[in-house]
Design a protein around this motif. Structure first.
Motif, PDB file in Angstrom:
ATOM      1  N   ILE A  30       0.811  -1.217   0.000  1.00  0.00           N
ATOM      2  CA  ILE A  30       0.000   0.000   0.000  1.00  0.00           C
ATOM      3  C   ILE A  30       0.847   1.271   0.000  1.00  0.00           C
ATOM      4  CG2 ILE A  30      -1.546   1.374   1.455  1.00  0.00           C
ATOM      5  CD1 ILE A  30      -3.001  -1.152   2.155  1.00  0.00           C
ATOM      6  N   GLU A  31       1.960   1.266   0.733  1.00  0.00           N
ATOM      7  CA  GLU A  31       2.735   2.495   0.892  1.00  0.00           C
ATOM      8  C   GLU A  31       3.194   3.103  -0.438  1.00  0.00           C
ATOM      9  OE1 GLU A  31       3.846   4.717   3.712  1.00  0.00           O
ATOM     10  OE2 GLU A  31       1.816   3.877   3.809  1.00  0.00           O
ATOM     11  N   PRO A  32       3.713   2.327  -1.394  1.00  0.00           N
ATOM     12  CA  PRO A  32       4.091   2.947  -2.679  1.00  0.00           C
ATOM     13  C   PRO A  32       2.905   3.612  -3.370  1.00  0.00           C
ATOM     14  CG  PRO A  32       5.073   0.765  -2.474  1.00  0.00           C
ATOM     15  CD  PRO A  32       4.088   0.893  -1.357  1.00  0.00           C
ATOM     16  N   LEU A  33       1.716   3.025  -3.250  1.00  0.00           N
ATOM     17  CA  LEU A  33       0.537   3.609  -3.880  1.00  0.00           C
ATOM     18  C   LEU A  33       0.157   4.919  -3.200  1.00  0.00           C
ATOM     19  CD1 LEU A  33      -1.608   0.348  -4.252  1.00  0.00           C
ATOM     20  CD2 LEU A  33       0.197   1.231  -5.749  1.00  0.00           C
ATOM     21  N   ARG A  34       0.249   4.948  -1.872  1.00  0.00           N
ATOM     22  CA  ARG A  34      -0.048   6.173  -1.135  1.00  0.00           C
ATOM     23  C   ARG A  34       0.925   7.282  -1.504  1.00  0.00           C
ATOM     24  NH1 ARG A  34       1.999   8.995   2.763  1.00  0.00           N
ATOM     25  NH2 ARG A  34       3.697   7.513   3.108  1.00  0.00           N
ATOM     26  N   ILE A  35       2.208   6.920  -1.598  1.00  0.00           N
ATOM     27  CA  ILE A  35       3.221   7.925  -1.927  1.00  0.00           C
ATOM     28  C   ILE A  35       3.033   8.435  -3.359  1.00  0.00           C
ATOM     29  CG2 ILE A  35       5.703   8.286  -2.258  1.00  0.00           C
ATOM     30  CD1 ILE A  35       6.132   6.235   0.011  1.00  0.00           C
ATOM     31  N   ALA A  36       2.660   7.550  -4.271  1.00  0.00           N
ATOM     32  CA  ALA A  36       2.392   7.983  -5.654  1.00  0.00           C
ATOM     33  C   ALA A  36       1.257   8.994  -5.686  1.00  0.00           C
ATOM     34  CB  ALA A  36       2.063   6.773  -6.525  1.00  0.00           C
ATOM     35  N   ASN A  37       0.210   8.763  -4.903  1.00  0.00           N
ATOM     36  CA  ASN A  37      -0.900   9.727  -4.823  1.00  0.00           C
ATOM     37  C   ASN A  37      -0.408  11.079  -4.311  1.00  0.00           C
ATOM     38  OD1 ASN A  37      -2.651   7.721  -5.662  1.00  0.00           O
ATOM     39  ND2 ASN A  37      -3.534   7.358  -3.631  1.00  0.00           N
ATOM     40  N   ALA A 185       9.356   7.707 -14.331  1.00  0.00           N
ATOM     41  CA  ALA A 185       9.787   8.833 -13.499  1.00  0.00           C
ATOM     42  C   ALA A 185       9.058   8.836 -12.157  1.00  0.00           C
ATOM     43  CB  ALA A 185       9.539  10.149 -14.239  1.00  0.00           C
ATOM     44  N   LEU A 186       7.749   8.600 -12.180  1.00  0.00           N
ATOM     45  CA  LEU A 186       6.993   8.575 -10.931  1.00  0.00           C
ATOM     46  C   LEU A 186       7.427   7.385 -10.075  1.00  0.00           C
ATOM     47  CD1 LEU A 186       4.809   9.654  -9.082  1.00  0.00           C
ATOM     48  CD2 LEU A 186       3.123   8.283 -10.362  1.00  0.00           C
TER      49      LEU A 186
END
Length: 317
Positions: A30-37, A185-186
């Motif tokens: 979950i954390e990578p998805l949260r950081i991407a947001n 890049a993201l």
């Protein structure tokens, strides 16, 4: 965790938490998805957490986590990850199997985290797929489901589904999703925020190889692992490898500092430890599955290897 790039934003992913799930694997996904947001300043990904009955679920570390939905009321999502760890098969019943099959029939792409593939395989949803699990569970999974291609990689993503080995490999799988959906890049920005190693590839092995890179030695160990329940005689093993018994003995002594017999026994006992920790099979069933004719001989060998009896290990866990 789908492969099509033209998915709607935000992309929704469900996580089904089974009792004793690996919390580190779940949060690492979950954390990578949260950081991407956060980096993008918009909601690229959304996630929901599902439990069997809607009650908080106890993880393998003893902590509890609240869920958003019970099985019966969970809306359909494009992707669903089954999160498990210890004793995944203890959660399997016909209700769960039917629910997963209904999701698959409705077009939901299913995946497993850590040992989640045990559940999907029991539901018959992994035919013709390549999957991965935590390395400790691979021998048991291969024995239970020999027709499924199970490999020791960090994660696998195919048009049919996805899986990862748990732990930090969940980060790698989520970073892969971010890159495929929203660009390299993201993904690299998210990776930098996580202070995560950039050298890990999907097919990277889960563990640093402790075995010297000798093809014959690897073949010998693979034969041992394929015959844990009915151990081969060492002379038969040498014949399969087209070696003399003495050459095989020297091979193990040179690379591992031990004999083939002792290496074979160690692998059987290490497999037994995994079965005792991750399944509810009786001690006698585990003994037979690891090539022992009696519980007493198994207990003696297990204590010498692991410093406790199988029953003591069960009690401690």
């Amino acid at each position: 965790m789908r492969l099509k790039p033209d998915v709607p934003t935000p992309e929704r992913i469900d996580f089904l938490l089974l009792p004793r799930f690996a919390m580190v694997a779940f949060f690492s996904a979950i954390e990578p998805l949260r950081i991407a947001n956060r980096i993008r300043g918009e909601t690229l990904f959304e996630w929901r957490v599902i439990g069997r009955d809607g009650e908080p679920v106890v993880a393998s570390n003893g902590m509890t986590l609240a869920v958003d939905h019970a099985l019966a009321e969970a809306p359909l999502s494009p992707s669903l990850a089954v999160c498990a760890s210890f004793e995944p098969e203890a959660a399997i019943d016909q209700t769960l199997i039917d629910w997963l099959r209904e999701r698959a029939a409705a077009g939901c792409r299913l995946g497993g985290m850590d040992t989640g593939c045990f559940v999907l395989a029991a539901a018959g949803l992994l035919d013709d797929q390549t999957v991965t699990l935590h390395w400790e569970s691979l021998p048991e999974f291969r024995a239970r489901f020999p027709d499924i291609d199970a490999v020791e990689s960090l994660y696998e993503v195919t048009p049919e589904g996805f899986s990862c080995a748990g732990g930090s490999s969940s980060i790698d799988m989520s970073l892969d999703l971010i890159q495929r959906r929203h660009g390299r890049a993201l993904a690299e920005q998210v990776r930098d925020q996580l202070v995560h190693d950039q050298g890990r590839r999907p097919a990277s092995r889960q563990r640093d190889p402790a075995v010297p890179d000798d093809p014959t030695l690897h073949r010998a160990l693979a034969l041992m692992d394929a015959n844990l329940d009915t151990p081969l005689e060492i002379r038969r093993l040498a014949e399969e490898l087209e070696l003399s018994w003495r050459r095989l003995d020297r091979l193990f002594a040179r690379h591992l500092g031990t004999s083939p017999q002792r290496a074979y026994l160690a692998r059987r006992l290490d497999h037994a430890r995994g079965l005792l920790c991750e399944t509810r099979h009786s001690v006698m069933d585990v003994a037979v599955a690891c090539g022992f004719a009696s519980a007493s001989s198994f207990t003696r060998a297990f204590r010498r290897r692991h410093g406790m009896t199988p029953s003591e290990l069960r009690q401690r866990r």
